[in-house]
Write a protein that holds these residues in place. Structure first.
Motif, PDB file in Angstrom:
ATOM      1  N   TRP A 136       0.831  -1.206   0.000  1.00  0.00           N
ATOM      2  CA  TRP A 136       0.000   0.000   0.000  1.00  0.00           C
ATOM      3  C   TRP A 136       0.863   1.253   0.000  1.00  0.00           C
ATOM      4  CZ3 TRP A 136      -0.686   4.200   3.245  1.00  0.00           C
ATOM      5  CH2 TRP A 136      -1.799   5.005   2.993  1.00  0.00           C
ATOM      6  N   SER A 137       1.920   1.259   0.834  1.00  0.00           N
ATOM      7  CA  SER A 137       2.804   2.418   0.904  1.00  0.00           C
ATOM      8  C   SER A 137       3.575   2.619  -0.402  1.00  0.00           C
ATOM      9  CB  SER A 137       3.793   2.267   2.068  1.00  0.00           C
ATOM     10  OG  SER A 137       3.116   2.269   3.298  1.00  0.00           O
ATOM     11  N   VAL A 138       3.976   1.525  -1.019  1.00  0.00           N
ATOM     12  CA  VAL A 138       4.691   1.621  -2.294  1.00  0.00           C
ATOM     13  C   VAL A 138       3.805   2.288  -3.337  1.00  0.00           C
ATOM     14  CG1 VAL A 138       5.747   0.316  -4.175  1.00  0.00           C
ATOM     15  CG2 VAL A 138       6.132  -0.391  -1.810  1.00  0.00           C
ATOM     16  N   ARG A 139       2.525   1.876  -3.406  1.00  0.00           N
ATOM     17  CA  ARG A 139       1.600   2.489  -4.367  1.00  0.00           C
ATOM     18  C   ARG A 139       1.282   3.927  -3.994  1.00  0.00           C
ATOM     19  NH1 ARG A 139      -0.905  -2.654  -3.683  1.00  0.00           N
ATOM     20  NH2 ARG A 139      -2.391  -1.669  -2.254  1.00  0.00           N
ATOM     21  N   ARG A 140       1.110   4.187  -2.721  1.00  0.00           N
ATOM     22  CA  ARG A 140       0.708   5.515  -2.255  1.00  0.00           C
ATOM     23  C   ARG A 140       1.822   6.543  -2.446  1.00  0.00           C
ATOM     24  NH1 ARG A 140      -4.059   8.197  -1.036  1.00  0.00           N
ATOM     25  NH2 ARG A 140      -3.676   9.809   0.529  1.00  0.00           N
ATOM     26  N   LEU A 141       3.039   6.169  -2.135  1.00  0.00           N
ATOM     27  CA  LEU A 141       4.154   7.108  -2.183  1.00  0.00           C
ATOM     28  C   LEU A 141       4.765   7.223  -3.573  1.00  0.00           C
ATOM     29  CD1 LEU A 141       5.917   6.191   1.173  1.00  0.00           C
ATOM     30  CD2 LEU A 141       4.514   8.198   0.709  1.00  0.00           C
ATOM     31  N   GLY A 142       4.642   6.204  -4.387  1.00  0.00           N
ATOM     32  CA  GLY A 142       5.211   6.249  -5.728  1.00  0.00           C
ATOM     33  C   GLY A 142       6.722   6.421  -5.695  1.00  0.00           C
ATOM     34  N   PRO A 143       7.281   7.337  -6.491  1.00  0.00           N
ATOM     35  CA  PRO A 143       8.741   7.545  -6.516  1.00  0.00           C
ATOM     36  C   PRO A 143       9.304   7.990  -5.175  1.00  0.00           C
ATOM     37  CG  PRO A 143       7.692   8.564  -8.419  1.00  0.00           C
ATOM     38  CD  PRO A 143       6.584   8.152  -7.498  1.00  0.00           C
ATOM     39  N   ARG A 144       8.463   8.613  -4.346  1.00  0.00           N
ATOM     40  CA  ARG A 144       8.939   9.075  -3.031  1.00  0.00           C
ATOM     41  C   ARG A 144       9.286   7.906  -2.119  1.00  0.00           C
ATOM     42  NH1 ARG A 144       4.012  12.668  -1.202  1.00  0.00           N
ATOM     43  NH2 ARG A 144       2.981  10.936  -2.281  1.00  0.00           N
ATOM     44  N   TRP A 145       8.669   6.734  -2.357  1.00  0.00           N
ATOM     45  CA  TRP A 145       8.963   5.564  -1.531  1.00  0.00           C
ATOM     46  C   TRP A 145      10.430   5.189  -1.652  1.00  0.00           C
ATOM     47  CZ3 TRP A 145      10.908   0.668  -2.205  1.00  0.00           C
ATOM     48  CH2 TRP A 145      10.703  -0.234  -1.166  1.00  0.00           C
ATOM     49  N   ARG A 146      10.954   5.215  -2.868  1.00  0.00           N
ATOM     50  CA  ARG A 146      12.352   4.858  -3.074  1.00  0.00           C
ATOM     51  C   ARG A 146      13.277   5.848  -2.375  1.00  0.00           C
ATOM     52  NH1 ARG A 146      15.613   4.636  -8.832  1.00  0.00           N
ATOM     53  NH2 ARG A 146      17.528   3.750  -8.001  1.00  0.00           N
ATOM     54  N   ARG A 147      12.968   7.122  -2.493  1.00  0.00           N
ATOM     55  CA  ARG A 147      13.813   8.137  -1.831  1.00  0.00           C
ATOM     56  C   ARG A 147      13.753   7.998  -0.322  1.00  0.00           C
ATOM     57  NH1 ARG A 147      11.603  11.293  -6.106  1.00  0.00           N
ATOM     58  NH2 ARG A 147      10.036  12.178  -4.720  1.00  0.00           N
ATOM     59  N   LEU A 148      12.559   7.705   0.204  1.00  0.00           N
ATOM     60  CA  LEU A 148      12.423   7.515   1.651  1.00  0.00           C
ATOM     61  C   LEU A 148      13.280   6.359   2.134  1.00  0.00           C
ATOM     62  CD1 LEU A 148      10.972   8.104   4.369  1.00  0.00           C
ATOM     63  CD2 LEU A 148       9.192   6.501   3.637  1.00  0.00           C
ATOM     64  N   HIS A 149      13.333   5.294   1.368  1.00  0.00           N
ATOM     65  CA  HIS A 149      14.074   4.106   1.801  1.00  0.00           C
ATOM     66  C   HIS A 149      15.579   4.240   1.624  1.00  0.00           C
ATOM     67  CE1 HIS A 149      11.027   0.981   2.957  1.00  0.00           C
ATOM     68  NE2 HIS A 149      10.292   2.035   2.641  1.00  0.00           N
ATOM     69  N   TRP A 150      16.019   5.367   1.102  1.00  0.00           N
ATOM     70  CA  TRP A 150      17.454   5.657   1.142  1.00  0.00           C
ATOM     71  C   TRP A 150      17.922   5.899   2.578  1.00  0.00           C
ATOM     72  CZ3 TRP A 150      17.551   9.613  -3.496  1.00  0.00           C
ATOM     73  CH2 TRP A 150      17.531   8.877  -4.702  1.00  0.00           C
ATOM     74  N   LEU A 151      16.976   6.110   3.492  1.00  0.00           N
ATOM     75  CA  LEU A 151      17.337   6.302   4.897  1.00  0.00           C
ATOM     76  C   LEU A 151      18.047   5.084   5.477  1.00  0.00           C
ATOM     77  CD1 LEU A 151      14.141   8.055   6.335  1.00  0.00           C
ATOM     78  CD2 LEU A 151      16.378   9.093   5.916  1.00  0.00           C
ATOM     79  N   VAL A 152      17.910   3.932   4.806  1.00  0.00           N
ATOM     80  CA  VAL A 152      18.585   2.735   5.307  1.00  0.00           C
ATOM     81  C   VAL A 152      20.102   2.916   5.283  1.00  0.00           C
ATOM     82  CG1 VAL A 152      18.778   1.483   3.108  1.00  0.00           C
ATOM     83  CG2 VAL A 152      18.559   0.214   5.246  1.00  0.00           C
ATOM     84  N   TYR A 153      20.613   3.756   4.379  1.00  0.00           N
ATOM     85  CA  TYR A 153      22.059   3.939   4.279  1.00  0.00           C
ATOM     86  C   TYR A 153      22.625   4.629   5.525  1.00  0.00           C
ATOM     87  CZ  TYR A 153      20.877   3.008  -0.627  1.00  0.00           C
ATOM     88  OH  TYR A 153      20.390   2.458  -1.778  1.00  0.00           O
ATOM     89  N   PRO A 154      22.125   5.815   5.906  1.00  0.00           N
ATOM     90  CA  PRO A 154      22.637   6.406   7.158  1.00  0.00           C
ATOM     91  C   PRO A 154      22.294   5.566   8.378  1.00  0.00           C
ATOM     92  CG  PRO A 154      20.792   7.699   6.323  1.00  0.00           C
ATOM     93  CD  PRO A 154      21.178   6.736   5.233  1.00  0.00           C
ATOM     94  N   ALA A 155      21.152   4.873   8.355  1.00  0.00           N
ATOM     95  CA  ALA A 155      20.797   4.011   9.490  1.00  0.00           C
ATOM     96  C   ALA A 155      21.817   2.903   9.660  1.00  0.00           C
ATOM     97  CB  ALA A 155      19.404   3.425   9.287  1.00  0.00           C
TER      98      ALA A 155
END
Length: 204
Positions: A136-155
């Motif tokens: 649901w989040s992948v569909r809802r956020l669209g391209p923003r989902w990928r950018r949000l999950h870049w947070l895994v790098y600093p994490a």
């Protein structure tokens, strides 16, 4: 490699969740029954945190394994990410509930002890990733989902640094974990002439 990938496709994702979750109750049982030594709370906290870091590294390695080796583990990446957060949460809960216990002391430790501040920062970065690890989040956020999950790098970097700072004296194991994270992140840098088949899945 094609034969291996075909075999992997037949493994259900729920099996990864099951196998990944099994150490959690087993380690807790060992802590209750004296199987973790004379300081079971500290040992349990350490084991949960180490498993979280191992899973985090495994999740980071999935893209590089597909990119450089051709091994396709992409279907398991979400499960590994969720399990990572589960063990991070267990690591945190053992510290909060069994170790420190006093709310005032918890806040004081977060502010005064750098390794706890760094670890808490990693946890907070993982929160939105776990909350949006669903279709649901992948569909809802669209391209923003990928950018949000870049947070895994600093994490991941903060998680590795937390382990290094937590270690008493010079220990090689935490440095190996941190080095593995740095190398895996470096491997994600674009390489001219090398195409990535799953470009849309290179976010976490």
């Amino acid at each position: 490699m094609q034969a291996i990938n075909q075999t992997l496709r037949r493994i259900p994702v729920w099996a990864v969740y099951l196998m990944g979750a099994l150490p959690a109750p087993w380690l807790f049982y060992l802590g209750l029954t004296g199987g973790l030594g004379i300081e079971p709370i500290e040992a349990l906290e350490h084991r949960y945190g180490e498993l979280a870091l191992q899973l985090l590294i495994a999740g980071l390695a999935i893209t590089s394994l597909r990119r450089f080796v051709g091994l396709n583990l992409m279907k398991f990446r979400r499960a590994i990410g969720v399990l990572t957060f589960v063990y991070v949460s267990l690591h945190l809960l053992v510290w909060l509930v069994l170790d420190v216990q006093l709310p005032s002391q918890i806040w004081a430790d977060i502010l005064k002890r750098p390794y706890i501040t760094v670890g808490m920062g990693a946890f907070l970065l993982l929160l939105p990733l776990t909350a949006t690890s669903n279709n649901w989040s992948v569909r809802r956020l669209g391209p923003r989902w990928r950018r949000l999950h870049w947070l895994v790098y600093p994490a991941a970097l903060l998680g590795g640094l937390h382990y290094v700072m937590l270690a008493k004296g010079f220990q090689i194991e935490p440095l190996i974990y941190l080095a593995a994270i740095v190398i895996l992140l470096a491997l994600r840098l674009p390489i001219p002439g090398l195409s990535l088949q799953s470009n849309t899945a290179d976010s976490a």
